[in-house]
Design a protein around this motif. Sequence first.
Motif, PDB file in Angstrom:
ATOM      1  N   THR A   1      40.309 -22.830  92.253  1.00 21.51           N
ATOM      2  CA  THR A   1      40.714 -22.748  90.855  1.00 21.51           C
ATOM      3  C   THR A   1      41.735 -21.647  90.614  1.00 21.51           C
ATOM      4  O   THR A   1      42.227 -21.506  89.500  1.00 21.51           O
ATOM      5  CB  THR A   1      39.497 -22.501  89.936  1.00 21.51           C
ATOM      6  OG1 THR A   1      38.872 -21.261  90.281  1.00 21.51           O
ATOM      7  CG2 THR A   1      38.499 -23.638  90.041  1.00 21.51           C
TER       8      THR A   1
ATOM      9  N   PRO B   1      36.360 -30.675  88.811  1.00 21.38           N
ATOM     10  CA  PRO B   1      35.695 -30.620  90.122  1.00 21.38           C
ATOM     11  C   PRO B   1      34.697 -29.471  90.195  1.00 21.38           C
ATOM     12  O   PRO B   1      34.812 -28.472  89.468  1.00 21.38           O
ATOM     13  CB  PRO B   1      36.870 -30.396  91.096  1.00 21.38           C
ATOM     14  CG  PRO B   1      38.085 -30.874  90.359  1.00 21.38           C
ATOM     15  CD  PRO B   1      37.827 -30.583  88.915  1.00 21.38           C
ATOM     16  N   ALA B   2      33.733 -29.591  91.100  1.00 18.22           N
ATOM     17  CA  ALA B   2      32.683 -28.574  91.239  1.00 18.22           C
ATOM     18  C   ALA B   2      33.187 -27.373  92.033  1.00 18.22           C
ATOM     19  O   ALA B   2      32.682 -27.042  93.105  1.00 18.22           O
ATOM     20  CB  ALA B   2      31.455 -29.180  91.915  1.00 18.22           C
ATOM     21  N   THR B   3      34.208 -26.729  91.472  1.00 20.25           N
ATOM     22  CA  THR B   3      34.812 -25.554  92.102  1.00 20.25           C
ATOM     23  C   THR B   3      34.882 -24.370  91.142  1.00 20.25           C
ATOM     24  O   THR B   3      35.441 -23.329  91.482  1.00 20.25           O
ATOM     25  CB  THR B   3      36.243 -25.884  92.587  1.00 20.25           C
ATOM     26  OG1 THR B   3      37.017 -26.384  91.484  1.00 20.25           O
ATOM     27  CG2 THR B   3      36.219 -26.938  93.685  1.00 20.25           C
TER      28      THR B   3
ATOM     29  N   ARG C   1      41.437 -35.656  85.758  1.00 19.53           N
ATOM     30  CA  ARG C   1      40.886 -34.401  86.275  1.00 19.53           C
ATOM     31  C   ARG C   1      41.565 -33.216  85.594  1.00 19.53           C
ATOM     32  O   ARG C   1      42.787 -33.109  85.593  1.00 19.53           O
ATOM     33  CB  ARG C   1      41.094 -34.298  87.791  1.00 19.53           C
ATOM     34  CG  ARG C   1      40.205 -35.214  88.598  1.00 19.53           C
ATOM     35  CD  ARG C   1      40.155 -34.768  90.056  1.00 19.53           C
ATOM     36  NE  ARG C   1      41.477 -34.674  90.658  1.00 19.53           N
ATOM     37  CZ  ARG C   1      41.791 -33.870  91.657  1.00 19.53           C
ATOM     38  NH1 ARG C   1      40.880 -33.035  92.149  1.00 19.53           N
ATOM     39  NH2 ARG C   1      43.014 -33.868  92.158  1.00 19.53           N
TER      40      ARG C   1
ATOM     41  N   THR D   1      36.958 -35.278  84.274  1.00 22.48           N
ATOM     42  CA  THR D   1      36.128 -34.514  85.190  1.00 22.48           C
ATOM     43  C   THR D   1      36.776 -33.154  85.467  1.00 22.48           C
ATOM     44  O   THR D   1      37.998 -33.009  85.388  1.00 22.48           O
ATOM     45  CB  THR D   1      35.928 -35.224  86.544  1.00 22.48           C
ATOM     46  OG1 THR D   1      37.193 -35.317  87.234  1.00 22.48           O
ATOM     47  CG2 THR D   1      35.344 -36.606  86.357  1.00 22.48           C
TER      48      THR D   1
ATOM     49  N   GLY E   1      30.806 -28.292  88.365  1.00 23.69           N
ATOM     50  CA  GLY E   1      31.804 -29.172  87.779  1.00 23.69           C
ATOM     51  C   GLY E   1      31.309 -29.712  86.445  1.00 23.69           C
ATOM     52  O   GLY E   1      30.157 -29.485  86.055  1.00 23.69           O
TER      53      GLY E   1
END
Length: 274
Positions: free
Chosen positions: A177, A242-244, A209, A240, A138
Amino acid sequence: MTVSLLSLAQVSLTEACTTLNAGYEGYVVPVAFDPVSLARRIQAEHIDLVASQLLRVDDRSAGIMLIARRGHTSRLAALGIAAPLRGAGIGAQAVAAAIAEARSRGDARMVLEVIDSNTKAISTYTKAGFAPHRKLVGYTHDPVPPAASEDSLMPCAAADILPLLLGAWPDDASWQTSPLCFAGATKPIEAFRTGDAAALVDASGQAVRLLTFAVRSPRQGIGRRFMQSLLARFADRPWTIPATLPATQAAGFLAATGWKQSALSQLEMELPLG
């Protein structure tokens, strides 16, 4: 300790959220589910309530497992075990049941994501046959000042940019994603585009986001100009991602436009079922 399974199709969203919150108590990162956010996640990630299960031991709730499905791929979208029952093999039984059910459906593979510092979960998945596939990361971006001049950034319906996203996004996108997640996107998700670039954002929280971003042609600085306009659209607010996002995807572009990789990352794992 034997686990019995109850399809989430027979459970209310309220009960599912209560079990999820209990199952993720003390997790690596804070987790809080409510019926509205869970319903949106079910829609976007294609979580199959029939295949998803409430886990029970001796007629009491022991945990929950969410299964998402697209075509011939299944995804273990969440697995939470009640704190007093962790370490008793309940998670391993649930994973084995999910794999067996996916095979019975004729699925070709199963995937999942796990925070890469969660060694206990990784061990459970490795023993079940899953192997690391790639790292998911992310990003954050500091607030930017308002733009000094007008730009061509246009709000639009999310459905209007889906063809552009599908055309520009890589075939091996991570589950969360993939443009398929946004086919039914509605408020609070907002869409913006120019002729050759588009993005979806969620500005309902403290930080904005960035959910997805695509450029039809990366030449001539179109992407950079669009990103600058997008950031300025929500001036003075942090951002941000996301860590995807696969670690190799758009890393150079994001660094060049001021994004910094977050400390939290995930490991995407997969299991061939053929």
